[in-house]
Write an enzyme that holds these catalytic residues in place. Structure first.
Site, PDB file in Angstrom:
ATOM      1  N   ASP A  16      10.893 -18.096  26.520  1.00 46.13           N
ATOM      2  CA  ASP A  16       9.773 -17.747  27.402  1.00 46.13           C
ATOM      3  C   ASP A  16      10.204 -18.003  28.838  1.00 46.13           C
ATOM      4  O   ASP A  16      10.436 -19.152  29.232  1.00 46.13           O
ATOM      5  CB  ASP A  16       8.553 -18.605  27.040  1.00 46.13           C
ATOM      6  CG  ASP A  16       7.290 -18.167  27.775  1.00 46.13           C
ATOM      7  OD1 ASP A  16       7.417 -17.533  28.840  1.00 46.13           O
ATOM      8  OD2 ASP A  16       6.186 -18.470  27.304  1.00 46.13           O
ATOM      9  N   ASP A 111       8.758 -10.869  29.546  1.00 48.29           N
ATOM     10  CA  ASP A 111       9.264 -12.210  29.845  1.00 48.29           C
ATOM     11  C   ASP A 111       9.422 -13.085  28.594  1.00 48.29           C
ATOM     12  O   ASP A 111       9.424 -14.306  28.681  1.00 48.29           O
ATOM     13  CB  ASP A 111       8.360 -12.912  30.869  1.00 48.29           C
ATOM     14  CG  ASP A 111       6.928 -13.064  30.383  1.00 48.29           C
ATOM     15  OD1 ASP A 111       6.592 -12.508  29.321  1.00 48.29           O
ATOM     16  OD2 ASP A 111       6.143 -13.737  31.082  1.00 48.29           O
ATOM     17  N   GLU A 112       9.585 -12.440  27.440  1.00 46.21           N
ATOM     18  CA  GLU A 112       9.799 -13.173  26.195  1.00 46.21           C
ATOM     19  C   GLU A 112      10.859 -12.478  25.348  1.00 46.21           C
ATOM     20  O   GLU A 112      10.919 -11.258  25.321  1.00 46.21           O
ATOM     21  CB  GLU A 112       8.513 -13.249  25.373  1.00 46.21           C
ATOM     22  CG  GLU A 112       7.386 -14.044  25.997  1.00 46.21           C
ATOM     23  CD  GLU A 112       6.143 -13.988  25.124  1.00 46.21           C
ATOM     24  OE1 GLU A 112       5.788 -15.018  24.525  1.00 46.21           O
ATOM     25  OE2 GLU A 112       5.543 -12.902  25.043  1.00 46.21           O
TER      26      GLU A 112
END
Length: 439
Positions: A16, A111-112
């Site tokens: 993350d 964003d992961e």
């Protein structure tokens, strides 16, 4: 000497990226580092922050904070208008850095990232070494300001939970032998899939803490959720692998694509909103062809800003920006097509049926969605062929727009909004580059 339980292995790493959009801005602009910063969709006090640096978060400014409130909390806050293309490029660079250490198995959002470990990689010391190598690779290959929190667990659901347990720059592992007690201290809202409404529903059924949730047996969890989700959650929280590992069930068939936009003040009129809707359709129809689909229906949504007096006498909703509004929407069905000119005529027909009157003079939001998609391979050609060479016209426009930018060649109706409604920042998917632009 204490020996490690052979069942204590990590199968997934969930990566993350911390304050991703804000961190990218601080990487690109060294003068912004160690200073409160917020990324915003537009530079206006009525909009909301879509990302905040950790310096801003320390001042209680976070995603969703209204810009006017952020300025009140921190008069010196740096506001940066988000750049979708830049964030997409950084996301791809980070994925490449992660791949240098471990293959990326799944990308839930921009964003992961998720890595699946195999063999001896699952041993906790080796899994931890891989996680630390990923952190270093991101710093070496992409930028020093880009930090990530990594969760290690026996299934994807727990790995995501672990990635949220220590921020920024965290590294947390949840071993099977520690479960479920290792998550007993969390709040219900810390569980992926449990939002505000779900929490209220659980509270109404007597589940107010994680301890009370974990006290339920599998039939009790099934009854609580009234679906197989309860059974899955029961097993996930205890470290089991149910086969889908917390991933949403994907039918494998894309159902729709589209774009929406909160209008700038200069476009909050009938003419301005039409121009923006025209541009949204221009982008959506180009994507339709790039992704090799035909559409069979179109949905149009318009939201209208209301005065205080209008809101008092009408049924209204409140936008996240604080604007009270009414909504109108309509869906039109048509013969499957993918060319811009035909889709534009559908949009114009729908638009002419939008409501009129004093309450509908200030549109501030427009959305255009193409639905009932079918792959090109399933499309049945018309007996009359390509009427008016519309398909050829769209193909020619695409060639130029892919080479020089997607607004290079367009129909005149979108000219007033040519430079507005930029590609929105994607939270739930990695943007795709078509030619020189991301969409």
């Amino acid at each position: 000497m204490q020996t490690l339980d052979q069942s204590d292995r990590f199968t997934f790493l969930h990566i993350d990226l911390n304050s991703f959009f804000a961190s990218v801005e601080q990487e690109l602009h060294p003068e912004y580092r160690n200073r409160p910063l917020a990324v915003v969709p537009t530079l206006g006090d009525t909009t909301c922050c879509i990302a905040a640096s950790y310096e801003a978060k320390a001042l209680t400014i976070k995603t969703g904070t209204q810009v006017g409130e952020a300025k009140r909390l921190c008069p010196e806050i740096i506001l940066v208008q988000g750049n979708h293309n830049v964030y997409a490029e950084f996301s791809h660079k980070i994925a490449a850095a992660v791949e240098r250490c471990c293959p990326v198995a799944h990308t839930p959002s921009i964003d992961e990232m998720v890595c699946q470990l195999i063999g001896r990689e699952q041993e906790p010391p080796r899994a931890r070494k891989i996680a630390l190598e990923i952190k270093q690779a991101i710093k070496d290959d992409v930028g020093q300001t880009l930090r990530c929190s990594i969760g290690m667990a026996p299934n994807r659901y727990l790995a995501k939970i672990a990635s949220d347990m220590q921020k920024p720059d965290g590294l947390i592992g949840l071993l099977p032998s520690q479960l479920p007690r290792a998550v007993a201290h969390l709040e219900l809202r810390d569980l992926p899939g449990v939002g505000a409404k779900t929490e209220v529903r659980l509270n109404a059924k007597g589940i107010t803490t994680m301890e009370s949730l974990l006290a339920l047996d599998r039939p009790g969890m099934h009854k609580l959720w009234d679906s197989v989700w309860g059974d899955r959650l029961y097993h996930w929280l205890r470290g089991a692998d149910t086969g889908d590992d917390g991933a949403p069930v994907d039918s494998g068939v894309q159902k729709s694509l589209g774009h929406s936009h909160v209008l700038g003040p200069e476009h909050r009129s009938q003419g301005g909103s039409w121009a923006v809707a025209h541009k949204l359709l221009h982008k959506a129809s180009m994507r339709l062809r790039m992704e090799k689909f035909y559409a069979g229906s179109m949905g149009v949504t318009i939201r209208y800003q209301l005065t205080r007096e209008q809101a008092a006498r009408m049924k209204s909703k409140k936008h996240f920006s604080g604007i009270k509004h009414s909504s109108w929407g309509m869906e039109a069905r048509f013969r499957d097509c993918q060319d811009t000119l035909t889709l534009l005529s559908v949009l114009r027909s729908v638009w002419q049926q939008s409501p009129q009157g004093p309450e509908f003079e200030r549109p501030f939001f427009v959305g255009v969605t193409l639905r009932n998609l079918i792959p090109e391979s399933e499309f049945q050609e018309s007996l009359f062929g390509d009427e008016g060479n519309r398909g050829e016209l769209s193909a020619t426009m695409d060639k130029l727009n892919l080479k020089y930018g997607h607004t290079t060649l367009h129909f005149a109706g979108m000219l007033p909004a040519r430079d507005s409604a930029p590609t929105r920042i994607a939270f739930t998917q990695i943007p795709v580059q078509y030619g020189v632009d991301y969409m």
